[in-house]
Write a protein that holds these residues in place. Structure first.
Motif, short mmCIF file in Angstrom:
data_model
loop_
_atom_site.label_atom_id
_atom_site.label_comp_id
_atom_site.label_asym_id
_atom_site.label_seq_id
_atom_site.Cartn_x
_atom_site.Cartn_y
_atom_site.Cartn_z
N LEU B 184 0.87 -1.17 0.00
CA LEU B 184 0.00 0.00 0.00
C LEU B 184 0.90 1.22 0.00
CD1 LEU B 184 -2.69 -0.96 2.69
CD2 LEU B 184 -3.05 -0.82 0.22
N ASP B 185 0.29 2.39 -0.28
CA ASP B 185 1.04 3.63 -0.31
C ASP B 185 1.12 4.17 1.13
OD1 ASP B 185 2.23 5.97 -1.00
OD2 ASP B 185 0.48 6.84 -2.01
N TRP B 186 2.24 3.90 1.80
CA TRP B 186 2.39 4.32 3.20
C TRP B 186 2.66 5.81 3.30
CZ3 TRP B 186 0.34 0.39 5.28
CH2 TRP B 186 0.66 -0.91 4.86
N PRO B 187 2.32 6.49 4.38
CA PRO B 187 1.54 5.98 5.51
C PRO B 187 0.07 5.77 5.16
CG PRO B 187 1.81 8.34 5.71
CD PRO B 187 2.59 7.92 4.51
N TYR B 188 -0.58 4.97 5.99
CA TYR B 188 -2.01 4.67 5.83
C TYR B 188 -2.81 5.93 6.12
CZ TYR B 188 -6.13 1.58 6.10
OH TYR B 188 -7.32 0.93 5.87
N THR B 250 -5.98 5.72 1.53
CA THR B 250 -5.06 4.68 1.05
C THR B 250 -5.74 3.65 0.15
OG1 THR B 250 -3.68 4.94 2.99
CG2 THR B 250 -3.44 2.89 1.79
N TRP B 251 -6.87 3.11 0.60
CA TRP B 251 -7.52 2.08 -0.20
C TRP B 251 -8.16 2.65 -1.45
CZ3 TRP B 251 -6.45 -2.80 -0.25
CH2 TRP B 251 -5.95 -3.41 0.90
N MET B 252 -8.58 3.93 -1.41
CA MET B 252 -9.08 4.55 -2.64
C MET B 252 -7.98 4.65 -3.67
SD MET B 252 -11.25 7.64 -0.93
CE MET B 252 -11.65 8.56 -2.42
N LYS B 253 -6.77 4.99 -3.18
CA LYS B 253 -5.63 5.08 -4.09
C LYS B 253 -5.28 3.70 -4.64
CE LYS B 253 -3.29 7.91 -1.20
NZ LYS B 253 -2.08 8.39 -0.50
N ALA B 254 -5.39 2.69 -3.78
CA ALA B 254 -5.01 1.33 -4.18
C ALA B 254 -5.97 0.79 -5.25
CB ALA B 254 -5.00 0.41 -2.97
N SER B 255 -7.25 1.05 -5.09
CA SER B 255 -8.22 0.55 -6.06
C SER B 255 -9.54 1.32 -5.95
CB SER B 255 -8.46 -0.95 -5.81
OG SER B 255 -9.36 -1.43 -6.77
N PRO B 256 -9.63 2.43 -6.70
CA PRO B 256 -10.81 3.30 -6.59
C PRO B 256 -12.12 2.61 -6.98
CG PRO B 256 -9.37 3.98 -8.40
CD PRO B 256 -8.63 2.94 -7.63
N ARG B 257 -12.01 1.57 -7.80
CA ARG B 257 -13.21 0.85 -8.24
C ARG B 257 -13.78 0.01 -7.08
NH1 ARG B 257 -14.23 -3.88 -11.18
NH2 ARG B 257 -12.21 -4.63 -10.51
N GLU B 258 -12.89 -0.44 -6.20
CA GLU B 258 -13.30 -1.35 -5.14
C GLU B 258 -13.62 -0.65 -3.82
OE1 GLU B 258 -10.84 -4.93 -4.68
OE2 GLU B 258 -9.84 -4.37 -6.53
N TYR B 259 -12.91 0.44 -3.53
CA TYR B 259 -13.06 1.07 -2.22
C TYR B 259 -13.38 2.54 -2.39
CZ TYR B 259 -10.43 -3.17 -1.34
OH TYR B 259 -10.01 -4.47 -1.34
N GLY B 260 -14.52 2.93 -1.82
CA GLY B 260 -14.90 4.32 -1.90
C GLY B 260 -14.54 5.06 -0.62
N PHE B 261 -14.75 6.39 -0.65
CA PHE B 261 -14.45 7.19 0.53
C PHE B 261 -15.41 6.87 1.67
CE2 PHE B 261 -15.24 10.93 3.19
CZ PHE B 261 -13.96 11.15 3.68
#
Lengths: 207, 315
Positions: B184-188, B250-261
């Motif tokens: 993941l793109d640290w820091p979380y 972090t998770w939006m950056k990792a996969s915007p299709r899967e994780y929303g704000f």
């Protein structure tokens, strides 16, 4: 080279029997482990996922093991090795069945509408289910009678194992959330086994 | 003779061979002591984590059956300590969560720092028994100890420009083996809208099961937002930033299709991988099956925060 192989084709029966016994023994160990861990309640916080992952992984391992045989045969010049390939393939099928059973029974409690939704909404489940369906004709024709009846078509039919391998790997890749280390390792092994089959010039002559 | 012997003593064991009860119990005691000693060598934080906290009970989740302490502290998603569920408990032993201070910055009257001790005095510690629904379709019931995030927000005195809050987790590759790997793109980074942050259900947790928060659960202080998926709960918070625009988490950056704000628990918005209409309750056993997932994880009172919003679009 080829003719030499053909000439040396004499089945060392004792060795084959021993190897088969070892495969039976080794292949049943993961099941035994799951049973012991299950009875002693040591399957961890998410036991269903544990069983699904374990049986799925072993199905993939046996698929790869069955794919080792052909290159190994060519490499060692021991054509009789073919005798254990079917057993390895059937163990892959056994683990795939356990994998599917744990999914429909333990995970979804035979809730067919939910299972159908899960399969068609989630690509990784769809790919896994397709891979399983494709193993059915292979398992059904894994006997002497079918080989005799189908002859040349048997060989083409069993080429499906390559497709099953690709689908199984895809199933694994898509299921992982972020850390793809393990799918990468299995994919590399698969790719190497595929590469080992590629023998320019003579790959048509024997397989 | 054999037959004869068996008739009198079916087990075939001589009385002299049976271990006397006292000796048997002594052995058990010895094994227990040895076990505890081994545990304390292997898991030194288990002893540190035993520190209890004073708290008030609340009515939240009274009716729920708690997930066992072993499962709550042994099955964690905390990628800074590894991507396996058992990794955080094993890999977080070297992490030192004290002394600790949180930087408060951004749209506030004055940027400042608050120590953990100060933070814990902002409001009485409360026990909140919350359901926790992971985006991976499993869930737990956890007795958190914490205080409303609102208490900290009031103390921080945000300005009118503060529309969102950004939570930055501690990032220390030396003591966090997972943070050395760029999974993941640290820091979380996590975030909440201001009204979500002020909602009384939203807490900063500093403990669970009556004790100081174990490292693998986000020590020393983490966010708990029970109507959202578990990944919204930033762990080991080191900075809280008040901002005008929606943070890119972090998770939006990792996969915007899967994780929303928003990441509100919502059985009708499916994840590309996991069914979100049902969940497996951790600890329910092999044959318990699934339970239906409820909208907002059953915390209906938050519905008004999203009145008029298309939650399929803002997932």
């Amino acid at each position: 080279m080829l003719t030499l192989h053909r000439l040396s084709l004499k089945k060392p029966t004792v060795l084959i029997r021993l190897l088969k016994a070892m495969i039976w023994f080794g292949a049943s160990l993961p099941i035994l482990r799951l049973v012991i861990l299950g009875v002693t309640e040591n399957l961890g916080a998410n036991p269903i996922e544990f069983i699904e992952r374990s049986t799925g992984t072993w199905a993939l391992v046996f698929l790869l093991l069955s794919l080792i045989i052909t290159p190994l045969r060519h490499l060692t010049g021991q054509p009789w090795l073919i005798a254990v390939r079917r057993l390895l393939g059937l163990w892959m099928f056994a683990y795939a069945c356990l994998h599917l059973t744990s999914y429909v029974w333990l995970d979804y409690q035979f809730d067919w509408p939910d299972i159908a939704k899960d399969i068609f909404k989630h690509p990784y489940v769809l790919v896994g289910a397709s891979a399983f369906l494709l193993t059915l004709p292979l398992a059904a024709t894994s006997n002497e009678k079918a080989i005799r009846m189908l002859r040349q078509r048997w060989k083409s039919l069993h080429m499906l194992v390559y497709l099953i391998g690709v689908l199984a790997l895809l199933h694994y890749w898509w299921l992982v959330k972020k850390d793809v280390t393990e799918p990468v390792i299995y994919s590399i092994v698969f790719a190497m086994l595929m590469f080992a089959r590629w023998r320019p010039g003579i790959n048509k002559a024997s397989s | 003779m054999l037959l004869d012997n068996n008739r009198r003593n079916p087990s075939g064991i001589l009385p002299s061979e049976i271990t006397p009860q006292e000796m048997f119990e002594q052995r058990r005691q010895l094994l227990k002591v040895a076990g505890v000693a081994a545990m304390s060598v292997l898991f030194p934080t288990h002893l540190q984590a035993a520190q209890t906290l004073d708290f008030q009970k609340t009515a939240y989740g009274k009716e729920e059956k708690l997930t066992s302490f072993e499962d709550v502290t042994g099955y964690n998603n905390y990628y800074e300590f590894g991507t396996g569920k058992e990794d955080p408990a094993r890999e977080s032993t070297l992490f030192k969560p004290s002394p600790w201070a949180i930087k408060i910055e951004g749209a506030v009257k004055q940027a400042k720092t608050i120590s953990l001790e100060q933070l814990m005095k902002l409001a009485p510690l409360e026990e909140r028994i919350y359901r926790m629904r992971c985006v991976e379709a499993w869930s737990m019931v956890i007795p958190w100890l914490g205080l409303p995030l609102k208490a900290l927000i009031d103390w921080a005195q945000p300005t009118g420009n503060a529309k969102y809050i950004e939570f930055v987790s501690y990032n220390d590759p030396r003591h966090m083996p997972g943070a050395r790997i760029p999974v993941l793109d640290w820091p979380y980074i996590e975030g909440l809208r201001m009204d979500e942050a002020m909602q009384p259900l939203t807490i900063l947790a500093v403990g669970l099961y009556g004790k100081v928060l174990p490292n693998q659960n986000g020590a020393p202080v983490r966010l708990v937002v029970p109507w959202k998926y578990g990944f919204k709960g930033a762990k080991a918070i080191s900075t809280i930033r008040f901002v005008e625009h929606m943070p890119n988490t972090t998770w939006m950056k990792a996969s915007p299709r899967e994780y929303g704000f928003y990441a509100n628990v919502n059985p009708s918005v499916d994840h590309p991988r996991w069914t979100q209409s049902s969940e497996k309750r951790i600890g329910a056993g092999l044959f318990a099956g699934r339970i239906k997932t409820r909208m907002f994880n059953g915390y209906d009172e938050v519905g008004q925060l999203y009145a008029g919003m298309d939650l399929k679009k803002y997932f």
